[in-house]
Design an enzyme around this catalytic site. Structure first.
Site, PDB file in Angstrom:
ATOM      1  N   SER A 244      48.654  40.349  25.916  1.00  0.00           N
ATOM      2  CA  SER A 244      49.176  41.291  24.922  1.00  0.00           C
ATOM      3  C   SER A 244      50.620  40.933  24.635  1.00  0.00           C
ATOM      4  O   SER A 244      51.188  40.024  25.227  1.00  0.00           O
ATOM      5  CB  SER A 244      49.088  42.724  25.459  1.00  0.00           C
ATOM      6  OG  SER A 244      49.943  42.865  26.591  1.00  0.00           O
ATOM      7  N   LYS A 245      51.237  41.666  23.728  1.00  0.00           N
ATOM      8  CA  LYS A 245      52.622  41.363  23.362  1.00  0.00           C
ATOM      9  C   LYS A 245      53.566  41.498  24.553  1.00  0.00           C
ATOM     10  O   LYS A 245      54.530  40.756  24.676  1.00  0.00           O
ATOM     11  CB  LYS A 245      53.074  42.270  22.219  1.00  0.00           C
ATOM     12  CG  LYS A 245      52.485  41.882  20.871  1.00  0.00           C
ATOM     13  CD  LYS A 245      53.086  42.683  19.743  1.00  0.00           C
ATOM     14  CE  LYS A 245      52.529  42.209  18.402  1.00  0.00           C
ATOM     15  NZ  LYS A 245      53.106  42.966  17.268  1.00  0.00           N
TER      16      LYS A 245
END
Length: 470
Positions: A244-245
């Site tokens: 994920s980010k």
């Protein structure tokens, strides 16, 4: 796909978003193998999703690949421009009896799936128009074109990463090739483009493994040679969960802005799923010499910023000082376009680089450490520098001024003069050097202070000391 002994690989991103870290790794693996094998590396922009594809995303992909140094051969191919060719192949399959028109309405298909769901069966097209006379449909009724997929036996993918992967054909339905508006589906377009571009190897994420089984149905129906497949496990976060980010699933341009070198990014992405013994530092020239598909691992790689930072720090330390100074100046021009660095500031940066780069992990670190070299006027003080410039610290600066005004201006002579002052006033060298460091750099830490003074020059050094002296 024409008979070709030269390997041809491709990177085929969709411009519905920016080039992310997983896509960059896919591009790298394809590029490395093409360069290793003396083949070609092609770029195809899969822009058939007209609502979501944007020129900005296309440009970001091109810019990201260029920054990484993954230069493609020939001009990029834009998939949308090839719609007529895709339709031509669908029509060929229709004429050969390997595809058919399906007139099922959306309502019929919805009811079919509801019935399958209620019965606990897999939800897939049931072939209701597969062997039906098209005359049963109204002449103006909309239709899609579906492939007549094999219904028995297996589709086997010989994958250089995953090994033999088998799919029961009974589980593969008659997928759509052309939509009711005449536009081709992704599955058809990819196969046709790969064949026409002469692609011999399809190296991509393992989220496409199921697609390979379906695309082989088209390849075999057309009698085209199969490409060599390699489906690479996806990248996970450090905790083993989907990237994920917060883990690092960012656009590749973000890594440029965070101050990573393209050489370090190539090395780091290479090691995310590929190995050569215990080697960690693998320059690109060596990666090209060593790269093979057999050393791609089957387990998901884990993204780790600490390892990336360590690699980047290594490449910065190994870089020629003048080249790194030029790289830093270019980075500042990119990230701080309003800032102007005159020739004097550039000269100072290059001269100070040996001491600056030892502590830096990224170009952001390097820019921050070098800020005192290109700051206008007296430097801004960080919290530690504020403490060092106490009344006693400012008094020390005042005592230094006459000493420095008559000193020779090179590191050894400056050190001798400042040590003499410290001894004469009953202080330790650090008690004198620390407020001096704060006044010259605005920070509590810096490269060796006598080198800093030599780089700044007599006039600038004395001016900064004077601005803080008691």
């Amino acid at each position: 796909m024409a008979e070709n002994s030269t390997p041809v690989l491709r990177f085929a991103p969709s411009p519905t978003g920016y080039l992310h870290i997983g896509g960059a790794r896919t591009a790298l693996f394809n590029w490395l193998y093409a360069r290793h094998a003396g083949g070609r590396f092609l770029l195809r922009i899969e822009d058939t999703d007209r609502e979501r594809s944007t020129p900005e995303a296309v440009q970001a992909i091109l810019t990201g690949l260029d920054w990484l140094g993954l230069h493609w051969d020939g001009e990029p191919v834009f998939q949308f421009s090839r719609l007529e060719r895709h339709r031509e192949i669908a029509e060929t399959l229709l004429r050969q009896g390997r595809a058919y028109r399906c007139y099922a309405t959306a309502e019929e298909l919805t009811a079919m799936r509801a019935e399958q769901r209620a019965a606990g069966r897999p939800q897939r097209y049931d072939g209701r128009w597969r062997d039906r006379d098209p005359g049963d449909a109204a002449k103006v009724a909309p239709f899609v074109v579906r492939i007549k997929a094999a219904q028995s036996g297996e589709t086997v993918i010989e994958d250089v990463v995953q090994g033999l992967v088998r799919y029961a054909n009974a589980q593969l339905d008659d997928m759509v090739l052309l939509r009711s508006d005449g536009t081709p589906t992704y599955m058809l377009a990819v196969v046709v483009d790969d064949f026409d571009m002469g692609v011999t190897h399809v190296i991509r994420g393992d989220d496409h493994l199921n697609n390979a089984a379906r695309q082989l149905q088209i390849i075999e129906a057309m009698g085209w040679p199969k490409p060599i497949y390699g489906h690479v496990p996806l990248i996970h976060g450090p905790d083993g969960t989907k990237l994920s980010k917060r883990h690092g699933a960012l656009a590749i341009g973000a890594y440029r802005d965070m101050g990573y070198l393209p050489e370090a990014m190539r090395n780091y992405l290479l090691r995310l799923g590929w190995s050569h013994g215990n080697d960690e530092i693998i320059p690109t020239s060596q990666a090209i010499a060593w790269f093979d598909l057999g050393n791609i691992g089957r387990s998901p790689a884990r993204f780790d910023f600490k390892k990336l930072d360590s690699l980047n720090a290594h490449y910065m330390r190994e870089m020629d000082d003048a080249a790194l100074a030029d790289t830093l100046v270019a980075f500042l021009a990119h990230t701080q376009p309003a800032r102007f660095l005159d020739a004097a500031a550039r000269t100072r940066i290059a001269a100070a680089m040996p001491g600056l780069k030892e502590r830096a992990k990224t170009l952001v670190d390097l820019a921050e450490a070098a800020a005192f070299l290109y700051a206008e006027g007296k430097p801004e003080l960080d919290a530690q520098a504020e403490m060092l410039l106490s009344p006693d610290g400012r008094l020390i600066l005042a005592e230094l001024l006459p000493v420095l005004q008559r000193s020779e201006w090179e590191p050894d002579a400056l050190e001798t003069q400042i040590r003499a002052l410290a001894d004469a006033t009953g202080r330790k060298l650090g008690q004198v050097a620390q407020p001096l460091r704060a006044a010259l750099t605005g920070k509590g830490t810096s490269p060796p202070i006598f080198q800093v003074m030599a780089v700044l020059g007599r006039e600038e050094t004395i001016e900064r000391i004077r601005s803080f002296a008691a």
